[in-house]
Design an enzyme around this catalytic site. Sequence first.
Site, PDB file in Angstrom:
ATOM      1  N   HIS A 121      -0.808   0.314  -9.870  1.00  0.00           N
ATOM      2  CA  HIS A 121      -1.492  -0.405  -9.049  1.00  0.00           C
ATOM      3  C   HIS A 121      -1.866  -1.731  -9.925  1.00  0.00           C
ATOM      4  O   HIS A 121      -2.960  -2.167  -9.720  1.00  0.00           O
ATOM      5  CB  HIS A 121      -2.717  -0.060  -8.176  1.00  0.00           C
ATOM      6  CG  HIS A 121      -3.071  -0.752  -6.976  1.00  0.00           C
ATOM      7  ND1 HIS A 121      -3.505  -0.014  -5.871  1.00  0.00           N
ATOM      8  CD2 HIS A 121      -3.133  -1.649  -6.681  1.00  0.00           C
ATOM      9  CE1 HIS A 121      -3.600  -0.885  -4.843  1.00  0.00           C
ATOM     10  NE2 HIS A 121      -3.654  -2.115  -5.423  1.00  0.00           N
ATOM     11  N   ARG A 124       0.793  -1.360  -0.202  1.00  0.00           N
ATOM     12  CA  ARG A 124      -0.005  -0.092  -0.078  1.00  0.00           C
ATOM     13  C   ARG A 124       0.737   1.331  -0.054  1.00  0.00           C
ATOM     14  O   ARG A 124       1.978   1.513   0.559  1.00  0.00           O
ATOM     15  CB  ARG A 124      -0.914  -0.079   1.309  1.00  0.00           C
ATOM     16  CG  ARG A 124      -2.153  -1.058   1.151  1.00  0.00           C
ATOM     17  CD  ARG A 124      -3.095  -0.662   0.207  1.00  0.00           C
ATOM     18  NE  ARG A 124      -4.430  -1.623   0.375  1.00  0.00           N
ATOM     19  CZ  ARG A 124      -4.429  -2.532  -0.825  1.00  0.00           C
ATOM     20  NH1 ARG A 124      -3.586  -2.708  -1.721  1.00  0.00           N
ATOM     21  NH2 ARG A 124      -5.372  -3.152  -0.656  1.00  0.00           N
TER      22      ARG A 124
HETATM   23  C1  GLV Z   1      -5.236  -5.284  -4.467  1.00  0.00           C
HETATM   24  O1  GLV Z   1      -4.402  -4.212  -3.595  1.00  0.00           O
HETATM   25  C2  GLV Z   1      -5.991  -5.825  -3.082  1.00  0.00           C
HETATM   26  O2  GLV Z   1      -5.962  -5.608  -1.885  1.00  0.00           O
HETATM   27  O3  GLV Z   1      -6.518  -6.850  -3.643  1.00  0.00           O
END
Ligand code: GLV
Length: 311
Positions: A274, A226
């Site tokens: 991401h 994160r």
């Molecule tokens: C992606 O970041 C998730 O937590 O699935």
Amino acid sequence: MTVLLATDVDAAALGLWRGLLQAALPDERIVTDRQTVDDAEIDIAIVANPPPGTLQGLTHLRLIQSLWAGVDKLLADASLPPAVPIARMVDPAMSTAMAETALWAVLSLHRGFFEYAAQQRTQTWQPLPQRRADEVAVAVLGLGEMGRCVALRLAAQGYCVSGWSGRPSTLQSMATHHGDEALTGVLRAADIVINLLPLTPVTQGFFCARRFEAMRPGASLVNLARGAHVVDADLLAALDRGHLQHAVLDVFNTEPLPADHRYWRNPHVTVLPHAAAQTDARSAADIAAANVRRLRAGDAVQNLVDRTWGY
Ligand code: GLV
């Protein structure tokens, strides 16, 4: 009873999820708009980053099933009905994808492929010294489903891998460490540090000046967990002064990463959108459906989150 599917995805993705879930759960009524049914009928919520407040006041909820592996955003919603069990997504397909990304990052750092890509932009021909994989020390921080899968994949590739987690955890044929005292040694010993910690109030801002200082000069950071684990200004300072060599970042404090963010143009930073391990709706819908069936059958729901620990 009714299943509420609540997400922040666009209409096409929502349609895909709904179709897959309905096919896996033919006997369930699945709705995507809470207004279309009585609140009292909704007893299960399947969620992917729902806007805060989405589940507020659903007093008949018996299960919240997340389609995301990380539940930090969900838990940050103060209006979440208390005491309702939350299950997170544990999907081997996601762990495999994460291991592939980690392997790409480690290979690229180990063999200088990011530097060669930069060389190509300036038509520079400069072979770099070549090390063996077993000469590269990799520390995987966070030994949950994904961290373990990543650590094993890198070890199978010949890297010298060690694992660290907040709570004790063991992994076959690998040195594992836990707790604050062991952390400094783990950071100091690694050429590459991979972050796969859960985001909790304790791990927020984990990668700060003090931790970068503990890392070996010339080491690199790979953040696949994160954005809020990292204090951006401290990371940029560590890169600017050459203490750290490179950062591979998949996650950010603000997503999408703002156009004027310094990470975009920093030659020592590789940015991913991401995308290290996206939820695969095809496998994840079946996994979520299996938990719904367990609940209906009175069996134990799997992959429950401990709200006190935050993961
Ligand atoms: C992606 O970041 C998730 O937590 O699935």
